[in-house]
Design an enzyme around this catalytic site. Sequence first.
Site, PDB file in Angstrom:
ATOM      1  N   SER A  33      -3.153   4.740   1.677  1.00 17.74           N
ATOM      2  CA  SER A  33      -2.159   5.612   2.312  1.00 17.74           C
ATOM      3  C   SER A  33      -1.963   5.146   4.051  1.00 17.74           C
ATOM      4  O   SER A  33      -1.029   5.094   4.690  1.00 17.74           O
ATOM      5  CB  SER A  33      -2.387   7.068   2.580  1.00 17.74           C
ATOM      6  OG  SER A  33      -3.806   7.358   2.951  1.00 17.74           O
ATOM      7  N   ASP A 180      -3.695  16.772   9.057  1.00 14.35           N
ATOM      8  CA  ASP A 180      -4.568  16.707   8.010  1.00 14.35           C
ATOM      9  C   ASP A 180      -6.146  16.105   8.587  1.00 14.35           C
ATOM     10  O   ASP A 180      -7.181  16.008   7.843  1.00 14.35           O
ATOM     11  CB  ASP A 180      -4.298  15.927   6.861  1.00 14.35           C
ATOM     12  CG  ASP A 180      -3.932  14.406   6.947  1.00 14.35           C
ATOM     13  OD1 ASP A 180      -4.200  14.182   8.211  1.00 14.35           O
ATOM     14  OD2 ASP A 180      -3.343  13.785   6.267  1.00 14.35           O
ATOM     15  N   HIS A 183      -4.959  10.973   8.470  1.00 14.78           N
ATOM     16  CA  HIS A 183      -4.138   9.871   8.544  1.00 14.78           C
ATOM     17  C   HIS A 183      -3.606   9.726  10.108  1.00 14.78           C
ATOM     18  O   HIS A 183      -3.209  10.826  10.486  1.00 14.78           O
ATOM     19  CB  HIS A 183      -2.982  10.324   7.691  1.00 14.78           C
ATOM     20  CG  HIS A 183      -3.124  10.298   6.163  1.00 14.78           C
ATOM     21  ND1 HIS A 183      -3.616  11.465   5.362  1.00 14.78           N
ATOM     22  CD2 HIS A 183      -3.338   9.511   5.476  1.00 14.78           C
ATOM     23  CE1 HIS A 183      -3.749  11.115   4.354  1.00 14.78           C
ATOM     24  NE2 HIS A 183      -3.859   9.836   4.057  1.00 14.78           N
TER      25      HIS A 183
END
Length: 206
Positions: A33, A180, A183
């Site tokens: 990611s 979060d 990221h």
Amino acid sequence: MLAILKKLFFLAMLAASASAYSAPKTVLVVGDSLSAEYGITRGTGWVALLEQKLKREKIPARIVNASVSGETTIGGRTRLPALLEQHKPDIVVLELGANDGLRGLPVASAEGNLRAMVSMAQQKNAKVMLVGMRMPPNYGRAYTESFFNMFKKVSLDTKSPLVPFMLEGVADKPALFQQDRLHPLAAAHPIILNNIWPQFAPLVKK
């Protein structure tokens, strides 16, 4: 006549060399990611910024971003053979391992997968660059140090350049992360590119 033929042969070889030199390199990025632009606008991640930088510097290269959010080293290992066959890259950037670490998977397993991927790429005559990662301290000192050192071991043994920690200058700045806290925001990706470029540039300029 012989002199003319020699001259024609020389010119043909010169043209072929010039063509080979100017042929764009194919760069395959296999990541998770952090390279797949998770949670940010398309075109703002470090891979897209890398492509833009190459264009600005007039370095002929084609970027293939085969990164998948949530990818682990075993997932990358499984997908890589088909990617190598399809894209025939000159350079392979491996940005994997973070999800192995976050799940507390054995370091030896991740190391074995990374070694296998480097070997696959090198067997296809591709240059490989590794992108390293650190785990948060709450995973314990023994695990975090073993995980971090894994990338250096693979790098040295396979003679592959290494970016030690892609989030250098980012990880210690909470304001650069999404809610979060895992990221990075788009604002962090130029910093990530600055971490990666010094090791990547020699590969693409050769």
